[in-house]
Scaffold this motif. Structure first.
Motif, PDB file in Angstrom:
ATOM      1  N   PRO A 263       0.819  -1.400  -0.150  1.00  0.00           N
ATOM      2  CA  PRO A 263      -0.007  -0.080   0.131  1.00  0.00           C
ATOM      3  C   PRO A 263       0.812   1.274  -0.103  1.00  0.00           C
ATOM      4  N   TYR A 265       2.899   2.149  -2.116  1.00  0.00           N
ATOM      5  CA  TYR A 265       3.129   2.718  -3.266  1.00  0.00           C
ATOM      6  C   TYR A 265       1.966   2.625  -4.271  1.00  0.00           C
ATOM      7  N   ARG A 266       0.981   2.515  -3.636  1.00  0.00           N
ATOM      8  CA  ARG A 266      -0.333   2.379  -4.420  1.00  0.00           C
ATOM      9  C   ARG A 266      -0.530   3.580  -5.270  1.00  0.00           C
ATOM     10  N   ASN A 267      -0.180   4.898  -4.825  1.00  0.00           N
ATOM     11  CA  ASN A 267      -0.727   5.994  -5.738  1.00  0.00           C
ATOM     12  C   ASN A 267       0.431   6.226  -6.597  1.00  0.00           C
ATOM     13  N   LEU A 268       1.455   5.547  -6.923  1.00  0.00           N
ATOM     14  CA  LEU A 268       2.544   5.972  -7.985  1.00  0.00           C
ATOM     15  C   LEU A 268       1.967   5.604  -9.183  1.00  0.00           C
ATOM     16  N   PRO A 269       2.158   6.485 -10.322  1.00  0.00           N
ATOM     17  CA  PRO A 269       1.864   6.111 -11.524  1.00  0.00           C
ATOM     18  C   PRO A 269       2.496   4.928 -12.264  1.00  0.00           C
TER      19      PRO A 269
END
Length: 637
Positions: A263, A265-269
Motif C-alpha cells: 500500500p 506505493y499504491r498511488n505511484l503512476p
C-alpha cells in the motif's frame, strides 16, 4: 503459492521464478538480541523454509540477495570488532548464503560500515558472484576508472520448458547501490572508490550485457522506489526509473525496508498492484530483517529467435502474520550452522555496563523530548567538552558545544515493535546497541546560527501541518519522513510550530521558503543570532551529508575515531547509575484551537500503553493499521 501462466499453443514457453531476500541486516536467527528472546517475525532461518517451498513448486528458479546483509544487529559488532574474522573463516552470512545456494548477490550501503578491508575479507567466503555496476576504483589507470566489483554476471541457465524440454537461457544479473555511500561512509571510502549514478550506470552497462548475448536482465537494485519528484542523476531511490530502461526485465529492490507490492506505493503512476509491476516491469521489495521472501514469476517465450518476458507476477511471502505468529518452521540445520556465533553474541550483549533507575523507552520520541535521545546527547556533549580541551583545538575555545541525536528506533518502516524499551535495572551492551543501532563515529561540525536553524527546520519536517480550526482527526507525523532524520539538538532551546507548513521536503528540497517552524530558538536564555557560532557533535553520516539543510553548509572540524555507540557505553560505565530524563529543551508549540472536536493523532506501539499514563497530554485511542496503535496528543493552549 503457485502461479501458472498459459502460453499460446506451439510457442516455446519457460516459467522462471526469481527469489529475493533484501535488507536482512544480519538477522540470521529468529532472535531479538536487544530483548534477548526468540522473535519469529525475523530471521533467515525462517525465510529459508520459504525458499525451499518456492523452489519445490517450480521447475526453474534463481535466488538472489539485494544487500544490507552484514550490518544491523549486535551480531555484526561482535563479529567485526570483538571476535574478528580469521583467515579462511567464512562469515556466518555467507555461510548461510552458500548453503542455501544463492545464485548472485549485490551490496547495500551498510556493507561498507566496517570499511573495505573487512568487507573484502568477508566476501572471500562468498561462493556466488558479487555484482555492482556503479562503484569504481578511485585511482584511474590510463585515464580510466575501473569497476571496483564485477558489474554484472551472465548465467547460462539450464531450464525446462512447459513440454519438459531442456533449454539454455542467458540470464544477466547486474547490481546497484545508492551513490550516497560516498558521503555516508566517507571515512571508509574517500580516496578509495568513486560512485556513479544508478540510472546512468544502467544505461551504460545494459547495452553491453545485451551485446554479450544476454536474453533476460535482472537488476539487483539496492535502492528504493520513488516517483514523487522528477528524475535527478544521483538520486538515492531510483528503482522506479530503472523500470523505464529498455532491456531490464525485472527489478529486485530494497533499501527502504518497505514492501512491494504494498500500500505504500499504491498511488505511484503506472503501478499495477495486483500484478506487482511498475511501468509494466515486475518489481519486488521484501521488507527487512528477512521478514519476507520476494518472488517474481516470469513467463518467457522465444519469438523470432529471441526470448521475451510476455507475462509476470510479483508477490511477497511473509514468515509471520500481522500479529507476529509464525507461519513457517525454522530451518534447524541452518540454525545449527550459526549456533556458535549466535550464542557468543548473546553472551556479548548481556555484559553489564551500568544501571538505570527508571525505564528507557522511545514510544513517544517523535512528539516529546525523550530520555532515549537525551542520553545520547548527554554522552556526546560530555565527550566533546573533554576532548576539545586539548590545546590542539584551542582555536575553537569559547565556542558553545551542542549535540545532535535522533531516535533510531521509533516504529515507522521497522513496524510496531521497532522501539526501544529498556526496563529499570541493569544496562547491558544489548541496551547500548538498542539506543544506538548503527556503528557510526562522532564528528564535530562548525555552524552559525542561521545554519543551526535550517538544520532544525529540516528536522521539523517530521510533522504534518496541523490546521487549528479543522475538526476531526489530524495526523501529526509525516509517514514519509525517516525518524532517524529527526535530529534533536541539545544545548539550545526551541519550539516547533506545526501549524506552519514544513520548509523542506523529506529529501531536503525547499517546499516553502518563507515559512519558519522553529520559533524562540535561544541559547542560555538569549535569542540565537544568525552569525553566532556553535560546535555540534553528530555522527559521520550526518556530518558528511550534502543534502541535509544547515549541515551541508557546515564545516567538519574534527573527525573522531570513537564510535558514538562506544562513547555512549563509556558514558554509562562512568556514571554507573543514570536517571533517564529529558531536559525538555524542545517541544511542540501550543496553539489556540477553535473547535473541541479536533483530535491530533499519531501512531506508536500498542506497548506504549504501559507508559501513557505518565503523560497528561497523551491518551490511547485504539488500534491502528499495520499492528500499530493510535494515540492523541493535546496541543491546544
Amino acid at each position: 503459492m503457485i502461479i501458472l501462466f498459459l502460453g499460446k499453443g506451439g510457442e516455446c514457453t519457460v516459467q522462471l521464478r526469481l527469489l529475493e531476500t533484501s535488507d536482512i541486516h544480519i538477522f540470521l536467527a529468529n532472535y531479538d538480541y536487544y530483548q534477548t528472546k526468540e522473535d519469529n517475525k525475523v530471521g533467515l532461518v525462517k525465510t529459508a523454509t520459504l525458499i525451499k517451498q518456492a523452489r519445490d513448486e517450480v521447475r526453474n528458479s534463481m535466488l538472489f540477495d539485494n544487500g544490507d546483509h552484514l550490518q544491523g544487529n549486535p551480531m555484526d559488532d561482535y563479529l567485526a570488532k570483538v571476535k574478528g574474522l580469521k583467515e579462511g573463516e567464512v562469515h556466518p552470512v555467507y555461510r548461510l548464503f552458500n548453503i542455501l545456494g544463492y545464485d548472485a548477490i549485490t551490496l547495500g550501503n551498510h556493507e561498507f560500515n566496517y570499511g573495505l578491508d573487512f568487507l573484502n575479507k568477508a566476501l572471500k567466503g562468498a561462493k556466488m558472484p558479487v555484482v555492482n555496476a556503479n562503484i569504481y576504483q578511485a585511482e584511474a589507470i590510463d585515464g580510466k576508472n575501473n569497476p571496483y566489483f564485477q558489474p554484472y554476471v551472465i548465467f547460462k541457465k539450464e531450464v525446462v520448458d512447459e513440454q519438459g524440454k531442456k533449454l539454455t537461457i542467458n540470464v544477466g544479473v547486474i547490481g546497484f547501490v545508492p551513490p550516497q555511500i560516498i558521503d555516508w561512509d566517507k571515512a571508509n571510502l574517500e580516496g578509495k572508490v568513486i560512485v556513479q549514478s544508478i540510472v546512468e550506470s544502467a544505461h551504460k552497462w545494459v547495452p553491453i550485457m545485451k551485446k554479450n548475448g544476454v536474453d533476460v536482465i535482472v537488476a539487483l537494485a539496492h535502492t528504493g522506489i520513488s516517483a514523487a519528484a522528477p528524475y535527478q542523476p544521483g538520486m538515492e531511490n531510483a528503482a522506479y526509473y530503472l523500470t523505464e530502461i529498455e532491456g531490464i526485465d525485472a527489478i529486485l529492490t530494497g533499501h527502504q525496508h518497505n514492501t512491494f507490492p504494498g500500500p505504500v506505493y499504491r498511488n505511484l503512476p503506472n503501478v499495477n498492484m495486483k500484478k506487482g509491476t511498475i511501468n509494466g516491469k515486475p518489481v519486488v521489495m521484501p521488507g527487512s530483517f528477512a521478514s519476507h521472501l520476494g518472488v517474481i514469476d516470469l513467463q518467457l517465450q522465444k519469438r523470432k529467435g529471441k526470448w521475451q518476458v510476455v507475462d509476470s507476477r510479483s508477490s511477497l511471502w511473509p514468515i509471520a502474520d500481522e500479529k507476529g505468529n509464525s507461519l513457517v518452521e525454522t530451518d534447524r540445520a541452518l540454525m545449527k550452522t550459526i549456533l556458535p556465533d549466535h550464542e557468543a553474541t548473546i553472551g556479548y550483549v548481556n555484559k553489564p555496563v551500568g544501571e538505570t533507575s527508571a525505564p528507557i523507552f522511545s514510544y513517544f520520541s517523535l512528539v516529546k523530548d525523550d530520555p532515549s535521545v537525551q542520553i545520547l546527547n548527554n554522552a556526546q556533549t560530555e565527550y566533546l567538552v573533554e576532548v576539545l580541551k586539548d590545546p590542539a583545538y584551542s582555536k575553537y575555545a569559547g565556542i558553545p558545544i551542542l549535540s545532535a541525536a535522533a531516535p533510531f528506533k521509533a516504529g515507522g518502516r521497522g513496524g510496531p515493535n521497532y522501539y526501544t524499551d529498556i526496563p529499570k535495572g541493569t544496562l547491558a551492551i544489548k541496551n547500548v546497541a538498542d539506543l544506538y543501532v548503527y556503528p557510526n563515529t562522532l564528528q564535530a561540525v562548525l555552524v552559525n546560527g542561521a545554519q543551526l536553524k535550517e538544520w532544525l527546520e529540516m528536522s521539523a519536517g517530521q510533522f504534518n501541518q496541523i490546521i487549528p480550526d479543522d475538526a476531526g482527526e489530524q495526523q501529526l507525523i509525516n509517514p514519509n519522513f525517516r525518524f532517524y532524520n529527526f535530529d534533536v539538538i541539545d544545548g539550545v532551546e526551541y519550539y516547533i510550530d506545526v501549524t506552519k507548513p514544513a520548509k523542506y521536503d523529506v529529501n531536503g528540497n525547499v517546499l516553502n521558503s518563507d515559512t519558519s517552524r522553529i520559533v524562540n530558538l535561544t541559547f542560555q536564555g538569549k535569542p540565537v543570532l544568525l552569525e553566532q557560532m556553535f560546535i555540534v557533535g553528530t555522527n559521520n553520516y550526518r556530518a558528511a551529508s550534502t543534502t541535509f539543510p544547515g549541515v551541508k553548509e557546515s564545516k567538519i572540524i574534527v573527525k573522531f575515531p570513537d564510535e558514538n555507540r562506544q562513547i555512549l557505553m563509556n558514558y554509562l560505565q562512568k556514571k554507573k547509575i543514570i536517571n533517564p530524563s529529558a531536559d525538555q529543551n524542545w517541544s511542540i508549540a501550543k496553539f489556540k484551537g477553535s473547535t473541541s472536536s479536533q483530535t491530533i493523532v499519531f501512531d506508536s506501539s500498542p506497548k506504549a500503553q504501559n507508559y501513557v499514563s505518565r503523560f497528561k497530554d497523551i491518551r490511547y485511542i485504539g488500534p491502528s493499521s499495520g499492528g500499530f496503535a493510535k494515540y492523541s496528543i493535546n496541543l491546544t493552549e
